[in-house]
Scaffold this motif. Structure first.
Motif, short mmCIF file in Angstrom:
data_model
loop_
_atom_site.label_atom_id
_atom_site.label_comp_id
_atom_site.label_asym_id
_atom_site.label_seq_id
_atom_site.Cartn_x
_atom_site.Cartn_y
_atom_site.Cartn_z
N ARG A 1 5.60 17.08 53.09
CA ARG A 1 4.76 16.47 54.12
C ARG A 1 3.33 17.01 54.04
NH1 ARG A 1 4.81 17.46 60.74
NH2 ARG A 1 2.99 16.13 61.13
N LEU A 2 3.19 18.32 53.91
CA LEU A 2 1.86 18.92 53.86
C LEU A 2 1.07 18.44 52.65
CD1 LEU A 2 2.70 22.59 54.94
CD2 LEU A 2 1.51 20.83 56.29
N GLU A 3 1.75 18.30 51.53
CA GLU A 3 1.03 17.86 50.33
C GLU A 3 0.59 16.40 50.45
OE1 GLU A 3 -0.89 18.66 46.76
OE2 GLU A 3 -0.04 19.95 48.32
N LEU A 4 1.43 15.56 51.05
CA LEU A 4 1.02 14.17 51.30
C LEU A 4 -0.16 14.13 52.27
CD1 LEU A 4 4.36 12.17 51.58
CD2 LEU A 4 2.55 11.82 49.89
N ALA A 5 -0.15 15.02 53.27
CA ALA A 5 -1.25 15.08 54.22
C ALA A 5 -2.54 15.50 53.53
CB ALA A 5 -0.92 16.04 55.36
N ARG A 6 -2.43 16.46 52.59
CA ARG A 6 -3.62 16.89 51.84
C ARG A 6 -4.17 15.73 51.01
NH1 ARG A 6 -5.46 18.66 47.10
NH2 ARG A 6 -3.48 18.31 46.01
N LEU A 7 -3.28 15.00 50.35
CA LEU A 7 -3.70 13.82 49.59
C LEU A 7 -4.42 12.84 50.51
CD1 LEU A 7 -3.61 11.77 47.18
CD2 LEU A 7 -1.35 11.10 48.03
N ASP A 8 -3.84 12.60 51.67
CA ASP A 8 -4.42 11.64 52.61
C ASP A 8 -5.80 12.08 53.07
OD1 ASP A 8 -4.11 9.20 53.83
OD2 ASP A 8 -3.10 9.99 55.60
N ASP A 9 -5.95 13.38 53.35
CA ASP A 9 -7.24 13.89 53.80
C ASP A 9 -8.31 13.76 52.72
OD1 ASP A 9 -6.21 14.56 56.27
OD2 ASP A 9 -5.86 16.66 55.77
N GLU A 10 -7.93 14.04 51.48
CA GLU A 10 -8.92 14.06 50.40
C GLU A 10 -9.28 12.66 49.92
OE1 GLU A 10 -8.16 16.65 47.16
OE2 GLU A 10 -7.93 18.43 48.42
N VAL A 11 -8.32 11.73 49.93
CA VAL A 11 -8.55 10.42 49.33
C VAL A 11 -8.73 9.34 50.39
CG1 VAL A 11 -7.68 8.77 47.63
CG2 VAL A 11 -7.14 11.18 47.39
#
Length: 374
Positions: free
Chosen positions: A292-302
């Motif tokens: 979940r955290l990694e998907l959230a990081r992707l979402d924040d960056e892209v």
């Protein structure tokens, strides 16, 4: 095409799917993901027809779709010309064309066909995000092949379905096809779709069925010990193809951030695999939270819009009850999954109540242990 005597109708059904881990990274060949098949189905019935070509009816369409054959393709009117109107159920059409191509290579006729499609992967015409396109492709391939007398292994069904979908959009990973074909919990990595399409074009479909596919791997995994899989639908349909295409257009791909995402996601998938195989429930929950955290990081960056308010509420409710949760698949709507203590029904009830209050519909689904079936 052939007008041979009509045969008994053939019925095949394929389950839907949910991504557990590995979304987005899996679209690149060889990167692993974990999926689970769920007991919502697309059922395809194939029978003979007195109408030339193919007639497709669906519980999601008001009128049947009729197509005629022209040079191995199904066209709106059978007319010649460079442009070929597709429209209608493109995945079913591509599935029929792909099986017909294999029949032609074997010197076998294609009878006139009627296909009837019934789906429980939708509600009032809105999709749940449970892999309806993949399920209908797998079910169509299997039903048409069986009606035409082809004996196919599950691997053959998957490969034909992958060819059919890659001809429409080669960016899709095919993970939904694997779940619909084999069922249960699966570790999956996608083949190189460009290689597969080139192989089929240059050497034929038969050769593509028999050759090794670079990057492709699939194997079953055990269900999580002591944990209950819960699924919530946000009520907002999302387009996986659109989200994946959007990511492909971003300059983020190939950057250090992209490489970190793939490396972290791959590590999570391997760790989830180990936790499932060893029966490590707490370890599995930890890895789902990492995902979940990694998907959230992707979402924040892209800025893809993976997380909606409903998906955040879904995840927060599950974690508040000691479980773990994340969007399933591309996000942007559709479904989220949660793993909760199976021995604590009060916690499961609490989470489902929290979901309902946040506008998330708990879906009564279970794992489909078997894939494509009669």
């Amino acid at each position: 095409m052939s007008s041979s005597p009509r045969r008994p109708a053939v019925v095949r059904r394929a389950p839907g799917k949910l991504f557990v881990a590995g979304e987005y990274a899996v679209v690149d060949s060889g990167n692993p993901a974990i999926l689970v098949a769920v007991d919502r189905y697309v059922t395809v019935t194939v029978s003979g027809s007195h109408t030339p070509g193919v007639v497709i009816s669906s519980d999601l369409a008001t009128h049947p779709v009729r197509r005629r054959w022209h040079e191995g393709r199904l066209t709106a009117d059978g007319a010649q010309g460079g442009g070929r109107p597709r429209g209608g159920p493109v995945h079913v059409l591509s599935a029929v064309e792909t099986v017909a191509g294999l029949l032609a290579e074997r010197g076998l006729p294609v009878p006139e066909l009627e296909l009837s499609v019934v789906s429980t992967l939708h509600e009032d015409g809105r999709k749940f995000g449970l892999g309806s396109s993949g399920a209908v492709t797998v079910a169509s391939v299997a039903a048409v092949a069986a009606y035409c007398g082809l004996e196919l292994s599950r691997a053959d069904v998957y490969r034909l379905a992958l060819l059919a979908t890659a001809r429409i959009d080669p960016k899709g990973s095919g993970g939904d096809l694997a779940a619909s074909t084999w069922g249960g919990w699966l570790l999956y990595s996608a083949p190189d779709r460009g290689f597969v399409l080139d192989l089929a074009r240059e050497r034929g479909i038969e050769a593509a069925l028999r050759a090794p596919w670079p990057g492709f791997a699939v194997r079953p995994l055990p269900s999580p010990a002591g944990l209950s899989l819960q699924v919530g639908w946000t009520g907002n349909p999302a387009s996986t193809a659109s989200l994946v295409s959007d990511l492909h257009r971003r300059t983020w791909r190939g950057t250090a951030s992209h490489r970190r995402f793939v490396a972290t996601t791959t590590d999570v998938v391997h760790a989830v695999t180990g936790a499932l195989e060893s029966g490590d429930g707490p370890g599995l929950l930890h890895q789902i939270r990492r995902a979940r955290l990694e998907l959230a990081r992707l979402d924040d960056e892209v800025g893809l819009g993976v997380f909606t308010d409903e998906l955040r509420a879904l995840c927060d409710a599950a974690e508040g009850a000691g479980g773990a949760a994340k969007p399933s698949g591309a996000g942007g709507g559709d479904c989220g999954i949660a793993l909760l203590d199976a021995a604590a029904p009060q916690d499961i009830s609490y989470v489902r109540q929290r979901w309902a209050a946040a506008g998330v519909l708990p879906l009564p689904v279970r794992v489909a242990l078997e894939g494509i079936q009669q």
